[in-house]
Design a protein around this motif. Sequence first.
Motif, PDB file in Angstrom:
ATOM      1  N   UNK A   1      16.263  -4.748  24.237  1.00  0.00           N
ATOM      2  CA  UNK A   1      16.866  -6.218  23.880  1.00  0.00           C
ATOM      3  C   UNK A   1      16.947  -6.897  25.186  1.00  0.00           C
ATOM      4  N   UNK A   2      16.530  -8.268  25.261  1.00  0.00           N
ATOM      5  CA  UNK A   2      16.596  -8.856  26.529  1.00  0.00           C
ATOM      6  C   UNK A   2      18.132  -9.128  26.929  1.00  0.00           C
ATOM      7  N   UNK A   3      18.950  -9.376  25.772  1.00  0.00           N
ATOM      8  CA  UNK A   3      20.296  -9.573  25.830  1.00  0.00           C
ATOM      9  C   UNK A   3      21.121  -8.476  26.566  1.00  0.00           C
ATOM     10  N   UNK A   4      20.655  -7.335  26.371  1.00  0.00           N
ATOM     11  CA  UNK A   4      21.611  -5.959  26.840  1.00  0.00           C
ATOM     12  C   UNK A   4      21.195  -6.076  28.448  1.00  0.00           C
ATOM     13  N   UNK A   5      19.975  -6.073  28.832  1.00  0.00           N
ATOM     14  CA  UNK A   5      19.543  -6.074  30.024  1.00  0.00           C
ATOM     15  C   UNK A   5      20.271  -7.309  31.130  1.00  0.00           C
ATOM     16  N   UNK A   6      19.988  -8.840  30.308  1.00  0.00           N
ATOM     17  CA  UNK A   6      20.630  -9.980  30.995  1.00  0.00           C
ATOM     18  C   UNK A   6      22.204  -9.531  31.174  1.00  0.00           C
ATOM     19  N   UNK A   7      23.071  -8.965  30.121  1.00  0.00           N
ATOM     20  CA  UNK A   7      24.310  -8.873  30.120  1.00  0.00           C
ATOM     21  C   UNK A   7      24.759  -7.924  31.257  1.00  0.00           C
ATOM     22  N   UNK A   8      24.016  -7.031  31.556  1.00  0.00           N
ATOM     23  CA  UNK A   8      24.051  -5.729  32.776  1.00  0.00           C
ATOM     24  C   UNK A   8      24.295  -6.555  33.985  1.00  0.00           C
ATOM     25  N   UNK A   9      24.157  -7.567  34.311  1.00  0.00           N
ATOM     26  CA  UNK A   9      23.865  -8.246  35.654  1.00  0.00           C
ATOM     27  C   UNK A   9      25.218  -8.921  35.943  1.00  0.00           C
ATOM     28  N   UNK A  10      26.063  -9.127  34.605  1.00  0.00           N
ATOM     29  CA  UNK A  10      27.402  -9.838  34.975  1.00  0.00           C
ATOM     30  C   UNK A  10      28.381  -9.359  35.828  1.00  0.00           C
ATOM     31  N   UNK A  11      28.705  -7.904  35.995  1.00  0.00           N
ATOM     32  CA  UNK A  11      29.663  -7.701  37.149  1.00  0.00           C
ATOM     33  C   UNK A  11      29.056  -7.944  38.669  1.00  0.00           C
ATOM     34  N   UNK A  12      27.727  -7.834  38.659  1.00  0.00           N
ATOM     35  CA  UNK A  12      27.181  -8.307  39.949  1.00  0.00           C
ATOM     36  C   UNK A  12      27.263  -9.769  40.319  1.00  0.00           C
ATOM     37  N   UNK A  13      27.447 -10.630  39.367  1.00  0.00           N
ATOM     38  CA  UNK A  13      27.545 -12.210  39.370  1.00  0.00           C
ATOM     39  C   UNK A  13      28.901 -12.733  39.487  1.00  0.00           C
ATOM     40  N   UNK A  14      30.042 -11.981  39.128  1.00  0.00           N
ATOM     41  CA  UNK A  14      31.254 -12.333  39.119  1.00  0.00           C
ATOM     42  C   UNK A  14      31.806 -11.906  40.016  1.00  0.00           C
ATOM     43  N   UNK A  15      31.783 -11.307  41.107  1.00  0.00           N
ATOM     44  CA  UNK A  15      32.452 -10.620  42.283  1.00  0.00           C
ATOM     45  C   UNK A  15      33.331 -11.949  43.048  1.00  0.00           C
ATOM     46  N   UNK A  16      34.603 -11.765  42.923  1.00  0.00           N
ATOM     47  CA  UNK A  16      35.263 -13.120  43.969  1.00  0.00           C
ATOM     48  C   UNK A  16      34.825 -14.627  43.477  1.00  0.00           C
ATOM     49  N   UNK A  17      34.785 -14.833  42.227  1.00  0.00           N
ATOM     50  CA  UNK A  17      34.824 -16.011  41.813  1.00  0.00           C
ATOM     51  C   UNK A  17      35.890 -16.405  41.064  1.00  0.00           C
ATOM     52  N   UNK A  18      36.289 -17.687  40.627  1.00  0.00           N
ATOM     53  CA  UNK A  18      37.502 -18.136  40.034  1.00  0.00           C
ATOM     54  C   UNK A  18      37.195 -17.713  38.398  1.00  0.00           C
ATOM     55  N   UNK A  19      38.275 -17.840  37.692  1.00  0.00           N
ATOM     56  CA  UNK A  19      38.402 -17.452  36.249  1.00  0.00           C
ATOM     57  C   UNK A  19      37.660 -18.553  35.537  1.00  0.00           C
TER      58      UNK A  19
END
Length: 404
Positions: free
Chosen positions: A367-385
């Motif tokens: 599933x494309x959504x599964x792989x795309x969701x896996x990158x979320x931790x790398x995208x959200x380091x030190x960002x605002x809520x």
Amino acid sequence: MSKVQYIYRDEHFQNSEPTKFQEIDLADDEMLINFGPQHPSTHGVLRLEVITDGELVKKVVPHIGYLHRCFEKHAEALPYNQIIPYTDRMDYVAAMNNEWAFVMGVERMLGIEKDLPKRVEYIRVLVAELNRLASHFIAIGTYAIDIGAFTPFLWMMRDREHILRMLEWTCGARLLYNYIWIGGLFYDLPIGFEEKCQEFIHYLLPKLQETETVLLENKIFIQRTANVGVLPLQVAINYGVSGPILRASGLKYDLRKIDAYSVYSEIDFDVPIGQGIVGSVGDCWDRTWVRMQECKESVKIIQQCLQKLTTDCKRGKEFDPQALVPKKIRPKAMDFYIRAENPKGELGFFFRSDGKTDIPFRCKARGASFCNLSVLPALTENVLIADLIAIVGSLDFVMGEVDR
């Protein structure tokens, strides 16, 4: 400094001293917050375990499994032709694209893919691109809601409703179609469908431009999305990201061009990529812009399909969309993988056939959504809520496809 009291007990609280209260400083200490699974900005049943330091996000851990479809186990207990309705329920806002990818895989295993009539192929492309539009309308409209814009959401839902009515006209189902069959189609297009679809396309083109102007050029939307959630191309490739998210990071990778399956090699269309027009290449704004440009390209594809269906591939009295539907589906013993460009990215199916029965020994979905969701931790380091919500919405995932 805001302070809070919390109850503290030692490990063996049964034998501990009376409850102690300890005061902590929220500005210095990290806090664990759960977003979801009911939170609207998670677009479904997803729980995000977020470690925050004040308004700053230090770490995000996505927890899945709240919408498990059991697709793969169902597929290993049913004949190939009866699995098609289950593919619809994975990414349920792009059901046509799901079942087409699955059907193509079985047809290639049976060796009948090149025997399909051109009219069947162009109808498949037509309904798949209509469904791509409907999926992108959901992505853009709900993302506008996440950012705080309400009117574009209403516009997208209004235009999506036209598409759903046309797809319902073809097969009788509003959302889960079972229209594309192994070897053909459930039925030919209804009489008058091509004309009504052409009317809709003429209506839609100015509406797309209007939405792009009102939403993507809005100053507040740009401030909320430009330079937010920037996904470098190498990181996207390493995580297996695909679809508009990968293309927004600058890679012109579209399976409709690369694999040229069905009749896409005969159709003229472009593959838009992120350009960093208002921010950085691969940010949240680029991902939304790429989806909007893909909507315009889908319109071009639909127009060419309609042209073919009304000239070279006209309906005829002797045309039977079920002529090549096999009575018994029993592929040779083999391992096989098929992939297709779905609205959210690469959807793949792995088959293992034992050559003895019409039930796959193993069926695995990528599933494309599964792989795309896996990158979320790398995208959200030190960002605002607030930016976390903008990043999650820009990924456009459906949890039915994540949990399969």
